[in-house]
Design a protein around this motif. Structure first.
Motif, PDB file in Angstrom:
ATOM      1  N   GLU A 112     -15.886   4.650   9.477  1.00 33.35           N
ATOM      2  CA  GLU A 112     -14.817   3.691   9.720  1.00 33.35           C
ATOM      3  C   GLU A 112     -15.203   2.310   9.194  1.00 33.35           C
ATOM      4  O   GLU A 112     -14.356   1.570   8.698  1.00 33.35           O
ATOM      5  N   TYR A 137     -14.586   2.423   5.530  1.00 35.66           N
ATOM      6  CA  TYR A 137     -13.142   2.434   5.277  1.00 35.66           C
ATOM      7  C   TYR A 137     -12.576   1.023   5.425  1.00 35.66           C
ATOM      8  O   TYR A 137     -11.774   0.571   4.593  1.00 35.66           O
ATOM      9  N   GLU A 138     -13.016   0.319   6.457  1.00 33.72           N
ATOM     10  CA  GLU A 138     -12.543  -1.051   6.667  1.00 33.72           C
ATOM     11  C   GLU A 138     -12.983  -1.951   5.517  1.00 33.72           C
ATOM     12  O   GLU A 138     -12.209  -2.783   5.022  1.00 33.72           O
ATOM     13  N   THR A 172     -10.784  -1.024   2.333  1.00 35.10           N
ATOM     14  CA  THR A 172      -9.390  -1.480   2.403  1.00 35.10           C
ATOM     15  C   THR A 172      -9.305  -2.999   2.411  1.00 35.10           C
ATOM     16  O   THR A 172      -8.392  -3.579   1.819  1.00 35.10           O
ATOM     17  N   THR A 173     -10.272  -3.651   3.064  1.00 34.79           N
ATOM     18  CA  THR A 173     -10.264  -5.122   3.097  1.00 34.79           C
ATOM     19  C   THR A 173     -10.473  -5.694   1.706  1.00 34.79           C
ATOM     20  O   THR A 173      -9.743  -6.582   1.253  1.00 34.79           O
ATOM     21  N   SER A 230      -5.550  -3.839   0.305  1.00 34.86           N
ATOM     22  CA  SER A 230      -4.467  -3.030   0.857  1.00 34.86           C
ATOM     23  C   SER A 230      -5.057  -1.824   1.567  1.00 34.86           C
ATOM     24  O   SER A 230      -6.103  -1.299   1.176  1.00 34.86           O
ATOM     25  N   VAL A 231      -4.366  -1.377   2.621  1.00 29.91           N
ATOM     26  CA  VAL A 231      -4.801  -0.153   3.301  1.00 29.91           C
ATOM     27  C   VAL A 231      -4.406   1.074   2.488  1.00 29.91           C
ATOM     28  O   VAL A 231      -4.914   2.167   2.729  1.00 29.91           O
ATOM     29  N   ASN A 232      -3.491   0.882   1.541  1.00 30.85           N
ATOM     30  CA  ASN A 232      -3.086   1.995   0.676  1.00 30.85           C
ATOM     31  C   ASN A 232      -4.019   2.064  -0.529  1.00 30.85           C
ATOM     32  O   ASN A 232      -3.899   1.290  -1.476  1.00 30.85           O
ATOM     33  N   ILE A 233      -4.966   2.990  -0.476  1.00 33.15           N
ATOM     34  CA  ILE A 233      -5.927   3.121  -1.584  1.00 33.15           C
ATOM     35  C   ILE A 233      -5.676   4.403  -2.379  1.00 33.15           C
ATOM     36  O   ILE A 233      -6.533   4.821  -3.154  1.00 33.15           O
TER      37      ILE A 233
END
Length: 367
Positions: free
Chosen positions: A215, A218-219, A222-223, A227-230
């Protein structure tokens, strides 16, 4: 890596003990340790963490017998590449061709009966309106017409079912694939209820690779990706030997849920595999290629000591003094470490010569 840090810490502690232990003799003043120093700056570094993924077929399906019968033979070689629609196995179609012929004949008979019923109804209907035919004659004509119409519908359905059963005698692949070995051989009697599995086909171009990511990673991804959409992000793929695969994969799935047992979430990459170099069940390395970690604090790995209470560095507080400062490392990037807490931009820390520093922290900075 941690063992090396612990050893380095132990060496430093031994040096401190030697300094700290007194004797009856006159203590000699320890010379300041000669060290090199580095100033802390924020940097942007590639997110080049390697993950381990396992390949799986893009899709696969088990080919099973859908009708009873004897196998006439296998029409492909075990492990062969097969094209969509290719027949791999055939069940003896003879009895099903007979069934189609019978159903065709029954349909024709029903259609003929319907034609006669329709002609009779067309003749009786105007006579009945002129009262030249009885109500019973009219009702019989209507009933006969409806019955014959229903028989045509039933015969048509039976013919369609017979044709379907005949088509099921040809076991074909629904997509371009690699076919597994055959499980039933020529002359075997197969049935949908028993021994129905004939073979399995796997689509491996493209192929998928699943891997787990923490996690925290992942953070970070995305940061820094903004975007959280990768989805669609490029991923470099490595063989177990370290050699890079010639095609670049792309993220096509990110699990919306975290595995509560492992604290990770699943990501999946899809990649072209035209030559079949990648096979299901293969372990591969995965590295993101277009994501940087922005504004991170990095220190040389050799600057960090690991002790009983965690990690620490020697922070320079004056041109001649350094003190121990506890830090929280995040991850190792090559020969450097990202630090989350404990130091800030502009601080200076000892890079080398740590093992020479005494309890008084006296240093001389080498230039």
């Amino acid at each position: 890596m941690n063992k090396a840090l612990k050893l380095q810490f132990a060496i430093a502690m031994v040096g401190l003990l030697f300094v700290g232990c007194g004797s009856s003799e006159k203590k000699q003043e320890k010379k300041p340790a000669t060290v090199s120093v580095v100033e802390i700056k924020q940097e942007n570094v590639p997110f080049n963490i390697k993950y381990t993924g396992i390949t799986e077929a893009y899709q696969f399906t088990q080919l099973r017998a859908r009708v009873d019968g004897y196998l006439l033979g296998q029409e492909y070689k075990d492990g062969a590449v097969v094209k969509q629609g290719a027949r791999l196995v055939q069940i003896d179609p003879a009895p099903y061709k007979v069934a189609v012929d019978n159903a065709t004949a029954k349909l024709q008979s029903a259609q003929a009966a319907f034609l006669i019923a329709k002609q009779n109804f067309d003749r009786i209907s105007p006579l009945y309106e002129k009262k030249a035919a009885t109500k019973q004659d009219y009702d019989t004509a209507v009933a006969t017409l409806d019955t014959s119409k229903a028989e045509v519908t039933a015969a048509s359905a039976n013919l369609e079912q017979a044709r379907l059963n005949l088509s099921y005698c040809d076991i074909t692949t629904p997509f371009d694939a690699v076919a597994d070995k055959i499980y039933q051989y020529k002359g075997s009697y197969v049935s949908p209820s028993k021994d129905s599995l004939l073979t399995t086909v796997y689509q491996i171009n493209p192929i998928r690779v699943n891997f787990e990511i923490s996690e925290a990673d992942y953070e970070a991804i995305t940061t820094n990706a903004g975007s959280v959409n990768i989805l669609g992000r490029p991923v470099k793929i490595l063989f177990s030997t370290g050699k890079e695969y010639e095609k670049t994969g792309k993220i096509d799935f990110v699990s919306p849920a975290i595995n509560e047992k492992t604290g990770t979430r699943t990501m999946r990459v899809v990649v072209e595999n035209p030559n079949g170099k990648l096979t299901p069940g293969q372990y591969l390395g995965m590295i993101f290629t277009d994501i940087n970690l922005n504004g991170v604090t990095l220190v040389p790995q050799e600057s960090i000591l690991q002790g009983e209470h965690g990690y620490m560095v020697y922070k320079v507080t004056s041109p001649t003094t350094a003190v121990q400062q506890q830090v929280t490392p995040s991850r190792w990037i090559g020969d450097r470490v990202i630090i989350k807490d404990g130091i800030k931009v502009g601080d200076k820390i000892v890079k080398s010569g740590i093992e020479k520093i005494g309890v008084d922290g006296k240093i001389v900075v080498a230039h």
